[in-house]
Design an enzyme around this catalytic site. Structure first.
Site, PDB file in Angstrom:
ATOM      1  N   ASP A  30       6.569 -32.259 -20.171  1.00  0.00           N
ATOM      2  CA  ASP A  30       7.339 -33.329 -19.527  1.00  0.00           C
ATOM      3  C   ASP A  30       6.638 -33.719 -18.224  1.00  0.00           C
ATOM      4  O   ASP A  30       6.187 -32.867 -17.450  1.00  0.00           O
ATOM      5  CB  ASP A  30       8.774 -32.857 -19.251  1.00  0.00           C
ATOM      6  CG  ASP A  30       9.703 -34.011 -18.924  1.00  0.00           C
ATOM      7  OD1 ASP A  30      10.610 -34.282 -19.736  1.00  0.00           O
ATOM      8  OD2 ASP A  30       9.521 -34.646 -17.854  1.00  0.00           O
ATOM      9  N   ILE A  31       6.571 -35.016 -17.974  1.00  0.00           N
ATOM     10  CA  ILE A  31       5.849 -35.535 -16.809  1.00  0.00           C
ATOM     11  C   ILE A  31       6.593 -35.229 -15.502  1.00  0.00           C
ATOM     12  O   ILE A  31       5.995 -35.234 -14.423  1.00  0.00           O
ATOM     13  CB  ILE A  31       5.624 -37.067 -16.972  1.00  0.00           C
ATOM     14  CG1 ILE A  31       4.430 -37.543 -16.183  1.00  0.00           C
ATOM     15  CG2 ILE A  31       6.873 -37.856 -16.636  1.00  0.00           C
ATOM     16  CD1 ILE A  31       3.990 -38.961 -16.537  1.00  0.00           C
ATOM     17  N   ASN A  87      19.423 -34.937 -25.247  1.00  0.00           N
ATOM     18  CA  ASN A  87      20.312 -35.884 -24.586  1.00  0.00           C
ATOM     19  C   ASN A  87      20.436 -37.111 -25.486  1.00  0.00           C
ATOM     20  O   ASN A  87      19.427 -37.708 -25.851  1.00  0.00           O
ATOM     21  CB  ASN A  87      19.745 -36.288 -23.226  1.00  0.00           C
ATOM     22  CG  ASN A  87      19.598 -35.109 -22.281  1.00  0.00           C
ATOM     23  OD1 ASN A  87      20.397 -34.179 -22.323  1.00  0.00           O
ATOM     24  ND2 ASN A  87      18.574 -35.137 -21.449  1.00  0.00           N
ATOM     25  N   GLY A  93      22.723 -38.868 -21.144  1.00  0.00           N
ATOM     26  CA  GLY A  93      21.610 -38.910 -20.199  1.00  0.00           C
ATOM     27  C   GLY A  93      20.273 -39.253 -20.820  1.00  0.00           C
ATOM     28  O   GLY A  93      19.224 -38.995 -20.234  1.00  0.00           O
ATOM     29  N   GLN A  94      20.302 -39.858 -22.005  1.00  0.00           N
ATOM     30  CA  GLN A  94      19.042 -40.214 -22.665  1.00  0.00           C
ATOM     31  C   GLN A  94      18.396 -41.408 -21.966  1.00  0.00           C
ATOM     32  O   GLN A  94      19.047 -42.433 -21.755  1.00  0.00           O
ATOM     33  CB  GLN A  94      19.298 -40.552 -24.144  1.00  0.00           C
ATOM     34  CG  GLN A  94      18.014 -40.864 -24.911  1.00  0.00           C
ATOM     35  CD  GLN A  94      18.253 -41.087 -26.404  1.00  0.00           C
ATOM     36  OE1 GLN A  94      19.403 -41.105 -26.867  1.00  0.00           O
ATOM     37  NE2 GLN A  94      17.188 -41.269 -27.147  1.00  0.00           N
ATOM     38  N   HIS A 100      13.989 -36.688 -28.824  1.00  0.00           N
ATOM     39  CA  HIS A 100      13.198 -35.611 -28.231  1.00  0.00           C
ATOM     40  C   HIS A 100      14.108 -34.454 -27.873  1.00  0.00           C
ATOM     41  O   HIS A 100      15.262 -34.644 -27.498  1.00  0.00           O
ATOM     42  CB  HIS A 100      12.419 -36.095 -27.009  1.00  0.00           C
ATOM     43  CG  HIS A 100      13.249 -36.798 -25.976  1.00  0.00           C
ATOM     44  ND1 HIS A 100      13.642 -38.113 -26.111  1.00  0.00           N
ATOM     45  CD2 HIS A 100      13.783 -36.365 -24.812  1.00  0.00           C
ATOM     46  CE1 HIS A 100      14.366 -38.466 -25.066  1.00  0.00           C
ATOM     47  NE2 HIS A 100      14.483 -37.426 -24.259  1.00  0.00           N
ATOM     48  N   HIS A 102      14.239 -31.247 -25.325  1.00  0.00           N
ATOM     49  CA  HIS A 102      13.664 -30.590 -24.158  1.00  0.00           C
ATOM     50  C   HIS A 102      13.614 -29.090 -24.431  1.00  0.00           C
ATOM     51  O   HIS A 102      14.582 -28.509 -24.959  1.00  0.00           O
ATOM     52  CB  HIS A 102      14.541 -30.820 -22.922  1.00  0.00           C
ATOM     53  CG  HIS A 102      14.686 -32.255 -22.504  1.00  0.00           C
ATOM     54  ND1 HIS A 102      13.990 -32.794 -21.441  1.00  0.00           N
ATOM     55  CD2 HIS A 102      15.448 -33.267 -23.003  1.00  0.00           C
ATOM     56  CE1 HIS A 102      14.321 -34.069 -21.294  1.00  0.00           C
ATOM     57  NE2 HIS A 102      15.215 -34.381 -22.229  1.00  0.00           N
TER      58      HIS A 102
HETATM   59  P1  AMP Z   1      15.790 -37.946 -21.519  1.00  0.00           P
HETATM   60  O1  AMP Z   1      16.379 -38.231 -20.158  1.00  0.00           O
HETATM   61  O2  AMP Z   1      16.484 -36.846 -22.245  1.00  0.00           O
HETATM   62  O3  AMP Z   1      15.647 -39.208 -22.342  1.00  0.00           O
HETATM   63  O4  AMP Z   1      14.345 -37.361 -21.249  1.00  0.00           O
HETATM   64  C1  AMP Z   1      13.200 -38.159 -21.159  1.00  0.00           C
HETATM   65  C2  AMP Z   1      12.139 -37.285 -20.564  1.00  0.00           C
HETATM   66  O5  AMP Z   1      10.881 -37.874 -20.796  1.00  0.00           O
HETATM   67  C3  AMP Z   1      12.268 -37.079 -19.049  1.00  0.00           C
HETATM   68  O6  AMP Z   1      12.406 -35.698 -18.762  1.00  0.00           O
HETATM   69  C4  AMP Z   1      10.960 -37.668 -18.521  1.00  0.00           C
HETATM   70  O7  AMP Z   1      10.451 -36.938 -17.417  1.00  0.00           O
HETATM   71  C5  AMP Z   1      10.053 -37.588 -19.722  1.00  0.00           C
HETATM   72  N1  AMP Z   1       8.967 -38.538 -19.763  1.00  0.00           N
HETATM   73  C6  AMP Z   1       9.029 -39.880 -19.593  1.00  0.00           C
HETATM   74  N2  AMP Z   1       7.821 -40.448 -19.723  1.00  0.00           N
HETATM   75  C7  AMP Z   1       6.955 -39.425 -19.991  1.00  0.00           C
HETATM   76  C8  AMP Z   1       5.544 -39.362 -20.230  1.00  0.00           C
HETATM   77  N3  AMP Z   1       4.766 -40.452 -20.226  1.00  0.00           N
HETATM   78  N4  AMP Z   1       4.997 -38.145 -20.457  1.00  0.00           N
HETATM   79  C9  AMP Z   1       5.770 -37.034 -20.461  1.00  0.00           C
HETATM   80  N5  AMP Z   1       7.104 -37.039 -20.258  1.00  0.00           N
HETATM   81  C10 AMP Z   1       7.681 -38.216 -20.017  1.00  0.00           C
END
Ligand code: AMP
Ligand code: ZN
Length: 114
Positions: A30-31, A87, A93-94, A100, A102
């Site tokens: 995760d970024i 999420n 919280g998506q 995906h 986590h």
């Molecule tokens: P959610 O809030 O459950 O939809 O989680 C989305 C997740 O994607 C968040 O934790 C972000 O930090 C992560 N995210 C968004 N863009 C990227 C990216 N380019 N590379 C890695 N993680 C990302």
């Protein structure tokens, strides 16, 4: 989906720190990590959210959990513990509309989440 950032990550059009890949799934860091280890495990095919997971996706869904367990073992935090969470939708919280899961580890996580 051409405008989906996670589809672009799977395709290699957006860089990511890949942890695992096979025919069905892709896992990467995760970024914006919320724990010392924070990975995302995603299906390679575009599924917008858990709401769009079809009856025919049962093998894929189960595979994602098996891969989560394998990553936990391979990275050495299976015994100390970890969390796998999805999420779904606004109240869940998506923020990225590609299914995906986590995988969070290597700190004591609170419950319930905020
Ligand atoms: P959610 O809030 O459950 O939809 O989680 C989305 C997740 O994607 C968040 O934790 C972000 O930090 C992560 N995210 C968004 N863009 C990227 C990216 N380019 N590379 C890695 N993680 C990302
Ligand atoms: Zn996608």
């Amino acid at each position: 989906m051409s405008d989906c950032i996670f589809c672009k990550i799977v395709a290699g059009d957006i860089p990511s720190q890949k942890i695992y890949e096979d025919d069905l799934v892709f896992a990467f860091k995760d970024i914006n990590p919320a724990a010392p280890t924070h990975l995302l495990i995603i299906p390679k095919k575009h599924i917008s959210s858990l709401n769009e997971l079809a009856d025919g996706d049962k093998e894929l869904a189960g595979h994602i959990l098996v891969i989560a367990r394998k990553i936990a073992q391979d990275q050495g935090f299976a015994k100390s513990g970890y969390r796998v969470v999805n999420n779904c939708g606004k109240n869940g919280g998506q923020t990225v509309d590609h299914l995906h899961f986590h995988l969070l580890a290597e700190r004591e996580l609170g419950w319930p989440p905020g």
